[in-house]
Each structure stands twice: as C-alpha cells, then as structure tokens.
Design an enzyme around this catalytic site. Structure first.
Site, mmCIF file in Angstrom:
data_model
loop_
_atom_site.group_PDB
_atom_site.id
_atom_site.type_symbol
_atom_site.label_atom_id
_atom_site.label_comp_id
_atom_site.label_asym_id
_atom_site.label_seq_id
_atom_site.Cartn_x
_atom_site.Cartn_y
_atom_site.Cartn_z
ATOM 1 N N GLY A 192 0.925 -1.166 0.005
ATOM 2 C CA GLY A 192 -0.003 -0.064 0.127
ATOM 3 C C GLY A 192 0.722 1.262 -0.032
ATOM 4 O O GLY A 192 0.583 2.454 0.307
ATOM 5 N N ASP A 216 -1.811 7.435 -7.050
ATOM 6 C CA ASP A 216 -0.514 6.654 -6.825
ATOM 7 C C ASP A 216 0.716 6.926 -7.736
ATOM 8 O O ASP A 216 1.791 7.474 -7.569
ATOM 9 C CB ASP A 216 -0.492 4.973 -6.615
ATOM 10 C CG ASP A 216 -1.168 4.488 -5.776
ATOM 11 O OD1 ASP A 216 -2.217 5.247 -5.236
ATOM 12 O OD2 ASP A 216 -1.167 3.257 -5.578
HETATM 13 C C1 MEV Z 1 -4.516 2.367 -3.610
HETATM 14 O O1 MEV Z 1 -3.121 2.593 -3.465
HETATM 15 C C2 MEV Z 1 -5.377 3.311 -3.519
HETATM 16 C C3 MEV Z 1 -6.955 2.774 -4.160
HETATM 17 O O2 MEV Z 1 -7.655 4.233 -3.815
HETATM 18 C C4 MEV Z 1 -6.929 2.578 -5.509
HETATM 19 C C5 MEV Z 1 -6.581 3.840 -6.514
HETATM 20 O O3 MEV Z 1 -6.767 4.937 -6.002
HETATM 21 O O4 MEV Z 1 -6.611 3.558 -7.484
HETATM 22 C C6 MEV Z 1 -7.330 1.802 -2.965
#
Ligand code: MEV
Length: 307
Positions: free
Chosen positions: A101, A145
């Site tokens: 993450g 991201d």
């Molecule tokens: C993943 O790092 C973040 C989410 O919000 C997916 C996205 O933004 O594409 C879960």
C-alpha cells in the site's frame, strides 16, 4: 534506447483511498523511500530486457507472452518507446516494501517511464505511461499513486483534475506500520465496488463522508491542527471498515497505535493488509512508545513538512 537512471517516490495516502476511485478527493504524500532504477546494455542487443529488484524478490525477463503481472505492466510502459526495445538489464533498488500500500507498483512504472522518456519528460507524460502499467495491476486506478510517485510532496488529488500542492502548517509526524500481510489492490477495489453495488443508498454516503474527511483533513494539515487530523484518521478508518476493506488485524493494530499514544490511526492504501498509518502524538517518547507497541513490525517514521 533507454536513459541510464531514474527515480520515483513511494507514497502514503493520508486520507481518501477507495473513495478517490469514484471521483472524490484524496490527500497523499510522497515518501523519500521510493525506487532507483538503472539500465545498462546487455551483451547482445537482441536479448530480452531483464528486470531485477532484489528488495522485492523480482528477477524477470520482459517478453511478450509473459504472464507475470510485473512483466506485463512493464511492457505496457515500454510500449511508449518508439519501436521495440530489447537488450537492456534493469536493476532496481528500493527501501519500500512491495505490495504494502506504499505505491511500489506506481514507483516502478513511473521510474520505468522516466527511463523511456528521460529526465526532462513532463510529469503528465510520465503519469500517462505509468497508468498504462498500473491498469495491469488493477483495472481502474484513480491515478493517485502514479501522480504522487512522479511528483512527490503533499497533494490534493481528484481523478482527472490537476493536483493541488498542500503546504503543511506544521510537520506531520507520520508513523507507517507494515502489517506484513500482502494483498491485491484489485481485489480490494472490487470488494468496495461490490459493497457499493449491493447497498448503494447506504454506501454512497460513506464515500461522500470520506471525501468530506479529506477536505477537513486538508484544512487541518494546512493549519497545523494535528488533533483534528488524528480524529479524522480514526473516522476514516471506521468508514473504510464500512467499505469492507479493513481486517481484524488492521483493526487491532489501529487500537494498539491509539493505546500507544497516537493521535489517530487508519489503514492506508487498499487495505485488508498493507500498512497502518498512525499520526504520532507530541510526547517526547511518542516514537519510542509506537515502536514498542509493534515490536516485530518495524514502524517507519516520516516527518512530512513544507518543502
Ligand atoms: C491504492 O493505493 C489506492 C486506492 O484508492 C486505489 C486507487 O486509488 O486506484 C485503493
């Protein structure tokens, strides 16, 4: 022809994950821990490109027909080269945990796009190429991201809009605690979608509330109001649980971080594993207490300040 060296940031989502996929705002910070990718020519220019990232246990050949998602994602990025590319050995060094993450896949695809386009490429071009790779990992990335991996800093991001830089009024004492549980962003995005489709009248307001928490959180960040930001972390963690993307382990970690003096704690990124994000308190022993609360998990402390 690839450029010899490129870098990208890691990222931590401060508030707004998942809701950002549906067009609500998010706020995220670039991490100094990212990736450095280097390209050197292979002895025979017809040989396929290799990718080695020891920290992520990756050692791959990038050739059409590979079913490894990292290889397929990298090939999508390399498709932005003029003509086919072979004959390179790519080596990556990273202090980011993979699949936790913290934006490892976006960092990789952004750095690779920079090897293709060179150091003077526009951020928009780099983000667009990175997104082609990110789509392999999960079908409908918000783009957050990739944007943070390319740009760094603290950003307010809404899908499809230019990001806005946020200047913290006081340094943010972030503590990132890896759960050690890997998870797939695509699965987590699908869980959220399935809950939204099952109960739209209940779950849509949860997404709206997350978006509101982001706006209040940005106000708190800009005014150095860390107590309010901590409360918003706790609220956001509950809302993410309502989206079905938390887990008993993350819920326990959030409770342990609060008991160890954190102002607030929430999951960060896709959830169901990955990392917990805590906002450290201001006691002189705040970091030591958080470290002691997670003796096996190696919390990472990052102070995010106005740059
Ligand atoms: C993943 O790092 C973040 C989410 O919000 C997916 C996205 O933004 O594409 C879960």
């Amino acid at each position: 022809p690839l450029h010899p060296r490129a870098e990208a940031h890691g990222k931590v989502i401060v508030l707004g994950e998942h809701a950002v996929v549906y067009g609500y705002p998010a706020v995220a910070a670039g991490l100094p821990q990212g990736i450095v990718l280097e390209a050197s020519p292979r002895p025979d220019p017809r040989l396929p490109i290799t990718l080695t990232i020891p920290a992520w246990d990756l050692d791959l050949e990038l050739h059409a027909g590979s079913d490894h998602p990292v290889a397929r994602a990298c090939l999508e990025v390399l498709a932005h080269c003029d003509g086919p590319v072979t004959g390179w050995a790519l080596h990556g060094a990273s202090a980011l945990p993979a699949r936790a993450g913290l934006g490892s896949s976006a960092a990789l695809t952004v750095a690779l796009a920079r090897l293709v386009f060179g150091p003077d490429a526009s951020i928009d071009d780099v983000v667009a190429a990175s997104l082609a790779g990110e789509r392999v990992f999960h079908g409908e990335p918000s783009g957050l991201d990739s944007r943070v991996a390319a740009q760094g800093g603290v950003l307010r991001y809404v899908r499809g809009e230019p990001p806005r830089s946020i200047v913290p009024g006081a340094p943010l004492p972030l503590c990132i605690i890896p759960s050690g549980i890997p998870r797939s962003t695509a699965d987590q995005v699908a869980r959220c979608r399935s809950r939204l489709e099952h109960l739209p009248s209940v779950v849509r307001p949860v997404l709206i509330a997350i978006g509101q928490a982001v706006e209040s959180g940005i106000h708190a960040i800009e005014h150095g109001d860390l107590d309010t930001l901590g409360v918003l972390f706790d609220v956001a963690h509950g809302l993410l649980g309502a989206l079905d993307v938390s887990s008993p382990a993350l819920d326990r970690m959030a409770a342990d971080a609060r008991a160890a003096g954190a102002r607030g704690a929430k999951l960060t990124g896709a959830g169901c594993g990955g990392c917990l994000l805590a906002l450290a308190g201001d006691a002189p022993d705040a970091a030591a207490r958080l470290t002691a609360a997670f003796p096996t998990l190696r919390p990472l402390f990052v102070e995010v300040a106005a740059s």
